[in-house]
Design an enzyme around this catalytic site. Sequence first.
Site, PDB file in Angstrom:
ATOM      1  N   TYR A  51      48.557  56.403  35.275  1.00  0.00           N
ATOM      2  CA  TYR A  51      47.307  56.070  35.999  1.00  0.00           C
ATOM      3  C   TYR A  51      46.661  56.112  34.884  1.00  0.00           C
ATOM      4  O   TYR A  51      45.162  56.214  34.265  1.00  0.00           O
ATOM      5  CB  TYR A  51      46.646  57.121  36.493  1.00  0.00           C
ATOM      6  CG  TYR A  51      47.169  56.996  38.404  1.00  0.00           C
ATOM      7  CD1 TYR A  51      46.429  55.465  39.106  1.00  0.00           C
ATOM      8  CD2 TYR A  51      48.224  57.383  39.197  1.00  0.00           C
ATOM      9  CE1 TYR A  51      46.789  55.592  40.550  1.00  0.00           C
ATOM     10  CE2 TYR A  51      48.095  58.067  40.388  1.00  0.00           C
ATOM     11  CZ  TYR A  51      47.538  56.165  41.294  1.00  0.00           C
ATOM     12  OH  TYR A  51      48.190  55.748  42.376  1.00  0.00           O
ATOM     13  N   GLU A 128      53.879  48.567  35.770  1.00  0.00           N
ATOM     14  CA  GLU A 128      53.685  49.923  36.975  1.00  0.00           C
ATOM     15  C   GLU A 128      55.480  49.216  37.864  1.00  0.00           C
ATOM     16  O   GLU A 128      56.133  50.565  37.252  1.00  0.00           O
ATOM     17  CB  GLU A 128      53.216  49.498  38.431  1.00  0.00           C
ATOM     18  CG  GLU A 128      51.569  49.899  37.827  1.00  0.00           C
ATOM     19  CD  GLU A 128      51.165  49.249  39.012  1.00  0.00           C
ATOM     20  OE1 GLU A 128      49.037  49.725  38.626  1.00  0.00           O
ATOM     21  OE2 GLU A 128      51.546  49.115  40.128  1.00  0.00           O
TER      22      GLU A 128
HETATM   23  P1  RTP Z   1      45.794  52.444  44.427  1.00  0.00           P
HETATM   24  O1  RTP Z   1      45.712  52.221  42.580  1.00  0.00           O
HETATM   25  O2  RTP Z   1      46.009  53.608  44.532  1.00  0.00           O
HETATM   26  O3  RTP Z   1      46.238  51.061  44.697  1.00  0.00           O
HETATM   27  O4  RTP Z   1      44.298  51.480  44.659  1.00  0.00           O
HETATM   28  P2  RTP Z   1      42.951  50.981  44.301  1.00  0.00           P
HETATM   29  O5  RTP Z   1      43.408  50.130  43.767  1.00  0.00           O
HETATM   30  O6  RTP Z   1      42.642  51.219  45.639  1.00  0.00           O
HETATM   31  O7  RTP Z   1      42.149  51.451  43.163  1.00  0.00           O
HETATM   32  P3  RTP Z   1      41.848  52.148  41.849  1.00  0.00           P
HETATM   33  O8  RTP Z   1      40.449  52.263  41.594  1.00  0.00           O
HETATM   34  O9  RTP Z   1      42.971  51.654  41.255  1.00  0.00           O
HETATM   35  O10 RTP Z   1      41.742  53.318  41.940  1.00  0.00           O
HETATM   36  C1  RTP Z   1      43.286  54.313  41.948  1.00  0.00           C
HETATM   37  C2  RTP Z   1      43.162  55.468  42.960  1.00  0.00           C
HETATM   38  O11 RTP Z   1      42.312  56.451  42.591  1.00  0.00           O
HETATM   39  C3  RTP Z   1      41.693  57.320  43.991  1.00  0.00           C
HETATM   40  N1  RTP Z   1      40.345  56.636  43.315  1.00  0.00           N
HETATM   41  N2  RTP Z   1      39.315  57.616  43.892  1.00  0.00           N
HETATM   42  N3  RTP Z   1      36.811  59.306  44.175  1.00  0.00           N
HETATM   43  C4  RTP Z   1      36.479  58.149  43.853  1.00  0.00           C
HETATM   44  O12 RTP Z   1      35.742  57.925  43.042  1.00  0.00           O
HETATM   45  C5  RTP Z   1      38.390  57.441  43.361  1.00  0.00           C
HETATM   46  N4  RTP Z   1      38.323  56.064  42.971  1.00  0.00           N
HETATM   47  C6  RTP Z   1      39.202  55.851  42.708  1.00  0.00           C
HETATM   48  C7  RTP Z   1      42.016  56.600  44.536  1.00  0.00           C
HETATM   49  O13 RTP Z   1      43.388  57.516  45.357  1.00  0.00           O
HETATM   50  C8  RTP Z   1      42.766  55.139  44.329  1.00  0.00           C
HETATM   51  O14 RTP Z   1      43.827  54.943  44.935  1.00  0.00           O
END
Ligand code: RTP
Length: 143
Positions: A51, A128
């Site tokens: 991440y 990834e």
């Molecule tokens: P992922 O990478 O897990 O598939 O999820 P995503 O693209 O939908 O979201 P991303 O923006 O890449 O964020 C990765 C993971 O970080 C956590 N997160 N928490 N508290 C917050 O505002 C927040 N924003 C993101 C989430 O678990 C997200 O899946």
Amino acid sequence: MAIERTFSIIKPDAVSKNIIGDIESRFEKAGLNIVAARMLHMSQQQAEGFYAEHSERPFFPDLVAFMTSGPVIVQVLEGENAIARNRELMGATNPKEAEAGTIRADYAETIDANAVHGSDSPESAEREIAYFFDDSEICPRTI
Ligand code: RTP
Ligand code: MG
């Protein structure tokens, strides 16, 4: 249409709920082939590296803590438009905003414990996949 590969994680909350099979079944029914898969319990260093793009975000410590809280399935899905198709099946990052019938609408509790990860672009998918798998571990269908 292009055959793509995407990287997927079944996160600790979903493994803990014993819904690995249901999630894999959704991928299979959508025409995505599982061409690599492994269970592991990520180290802090592995999660931080995975991440890294979020390292300056306020949620980063919670994200790393959550992703190291229990075992996960890391996997490679292959199929037509695999990256977008997987993200459609997943639903929005925040489960409160996820469309009905998506994995996150059905199973995710919070924005942290949101059941699954999926690559968001071809560049992310490539990085990834290589982060967790050697080429020799990827097994496309031959029959
Ligand atoms: P992922 O990478 O897990 O598939 O999820 P995503 O693209 O939908 O979201 P991303 O923006 O890449 O964020 C990765 C993971 O970080 C956590 N997160 N928490 N508290 C917050 O505002 C927040 N924003 C993101 C989430 O678990 C997200 O899946
Ligand atoms: Mg993301």
